[in-house]
Design a protein around this motif. Sequence first.
Motif, PDB file in Angstrom:
ATOM      1  N   HIS A  64      19.157  52.425  -6.519  1.00  7.76           N
ATOM      2  CA  HIS A  64      17.858  52.391  -5.955  1.00  7.76           C
ATOM      3  C   HIS A  64      17.742  52.783  -4.459  1.00  7.76           C
ATOM      4  O   HIS A  64      16.973  52.470  -3.723  1.00  7.76           O
ATOM      5  N   SER A  81      12.982  46.572  -2.403  1.00  6.48           N
ATOM      6  CA  SER A  81      13.521  45.468  -2.023  1.00  6.48           C
ATOM      7  C   SER A  81      12.595  44.378  -1.911  1.00  6.48           C
ATOM      8  O   SER A  81      12.660  43.355  -1.768  1.00  6.48           O
ATOM      9  N   LYS A 111      19.126  36.089  -1.754  1.00  2.12           N
ATOM     10  CA  LYS A 111      18.889  36.144  -3.098  1.00  2.12           C
ATOM     11  C   LYS A 111      19.892  36.960  -3.745  1.00  2.12           C
ATOM     12  O   LYS A 111      20.496  36.926  -4.896  1.00  2.12           O
ATOM     13  N   TYR A 112      20.362  38.152  -2.989  1.00  2.00           N
ATOM     14  CA  TYR A 112      21.411  39.116  -3.552  1.00  2.00           C
ATOM     15  C   TYR A 112      22.927  39.142  -3.230  1.00  2.00           C
ATOM     16  O   TYR A 112      23.677  39.072  -4.051  1.00  2.00           O
ATOM     17  N   GLN A 131      23.613  45.082  -5.153  1.00  7.29           N
ATOM     18  CA  GLN A 131      23.608  44.973  -6.692  1.00  7.29           C
ATOM     19  C   GLN A 131      22.576  45.872  -7.207  1.00  7.29           C
ATOM     20  O   GLN A 131      22.535  46.010  -8.507  1.00  7.29           O
ATOM     21  N   ASN A 132      22.087  46.850  -6.537  1.00 10.05           N
ATOM     22  CA  ASN A 132      21.281  47.882  -6.997  1.00 10.05           C
ATOM     23  C   ASN A 132      21.647  49.134  -6.244  1.00 10.05           C
ATOM     24  O   ASN A 132      20.808  49.807  -5.637  1.00 10.05           O
ATOM     25  N   ASN A 155      16.296  38.498   0.938  1.00 15.53           N
ATOM     26  CA  ASN A 155      17.221  39.634   0.201  1.00 15.53           C
ATOM     27  C   ASN A 155      18.708  39.156   0.490  1.00 15.53           C
ATOM     28  O   ASN A 155      19.489  39.102  -0.600  1.00 15.53           O
ATOM     29  N   TYR A 192      20.434  43.990  -0.826  1.00 11.21           N
ATOM     30  CA  TYR A 192      19.844  44.426  -2.094  1.00 11.21           C
ATOM     31  C   TYR A 192      20.502  45.517  -2.815  1.00 11.21           C
ATOM     32  O   TYR A 192      20.645  45.788  -4.140  1.00 11.21           O
ATOM     33  N   GLN A 226      18.107  45.024   3.177  1.00 14.08           N
ATOM     34  CA  GLN A 226      18.277  46.367   2.310  1.00 14.08           C
ATOM     35  C   GLN A 226      19.878  46.327   1.762  1.00 14.08           C
ATOM     36  O   GLN A 226      19.870  46.894   0.596  1.00 14.08           O
TER      37      GLN A 226
END
Length: 452
Positions: free
Chosen positions: A349, A357, A266-267, A345-346, A263, A342, A339
């Motif tokens: 959530h 995630s 990626k994020y 970007q979100n 994560n 993630y 976390q």
Amino acid sequence: MASGMEIDEEHETKGSMWVLDQTLDQPMDEEAGRLRNMYREKKFSALLILRLAFQSLGVVYGDLGTSPLYVFYNTFPNGIDDPDDVIGALSLIIYSLTLVPLLKYVFIVCRANDNGQGGTFALYSLLCRHAKVKTIPNQHRTDEELTTYSRSTFHEHSFAAKTKKWLEAQVFRKNALLVLVLVGACMVIGDGILTPAISVLSASGGIKVNHPKMDNGVVVLVAVVILVGLFSMQHNGTDKVGWLFAPVVLLWFLLIGGIGIFNIWKYDRSVLWAFSPVYIYRYFRRLKRDGWNSLGGIMLSITGTEALFADLGHFPVSAVQLAFTVIVFPCLLLAYSGQAAYLMQNKDHVVDAFYLSIPDSIYWPTFIVATLAAIVASQATISATFSLIKQAVALGCFPRVKVVHTSKNFLGQVYIPDMNWILMVLCIAVTAGFQNQSQIGNAYGEFILHGL
């Protein structure tokens, strides 16, 4: 002349009895000396330390390991307004884990154990042998000779000597110390009630992520069934349970650590700035009172720390330190950082941040492992509660209950049937009553804030 002979015979008789007493006491003194030095002379091989460190994962660290399931949700129950708040919260989590479990407990408090036993009552027992702070006399010479415990001496002008003198000066201070010990023990037992409820409820809540229309009552029912099964297997003993779930907890830590790395990559890699304490200052300056209110959720990241100390009787300190520094601590930092990346970007959530995630390809395997890990998390606090009750009974601070020793090799591994079923009823009542991990989390956070 006759009286002189009688006196000589009396002296001779006393001498003979004295010699006989000394002869009889010699084996006892020799055995007592061996017992006193038994723990200090005992050394563990590197292979045995590794084995014990592995087994400790299944008993000691389950509670700390499952905290990522619910920390961010309870920190931001009303949602996230600014992405910088996520970095600030992550910074608080990082330094909470560093200062409390790592530095305070693993490297300082664990060394203050009572001949291998940990927990609030163990510390109190240690104080009672060095100072006359207990109403029951415990300073007899015979107790010193025939005991596995050793007393250290200190200079009369040292801080320890002054503290001892201050505690012994007034009965009120002795009673106040006992009250503090009882309150601390009650908080750990409260932890043993809340931990199974919030851990199992958070784990079973993952079902709703892929089935949003599912009724919350189904989630609660699943959690209750898991709790009943958990408490029904306690009679097997922590040794068997620990060996059974140690591979699960190890897999759990490796999973959350790996997901965290994925994560972050990626994020958003900027979450790594949270290692700077400057973001803590900015967090409180920006949120003001709401920032302080969120500490109840932040403190959930260090749940199980007191249980870690109370479960110390099962394993040597070196094994506990090795498991925490090599596996637990780095994996938790990666999990929380992932976390946070993630959530950057979100922001919407945050309710199911952990499960959302997770990459889709490993979602269900992770859910199964998370549920099993939540059961192990409950095991840590339940075992700690048994240990505390056993120590409280020994010190006369709790009604006498049946204590079952479940292992021939480890005296600290005990099972108390009455407390087991009481804890089960209370855990089910909390789970069915709240039906929401956020409300349980608020109560849990308050417990930790006051307990630390």
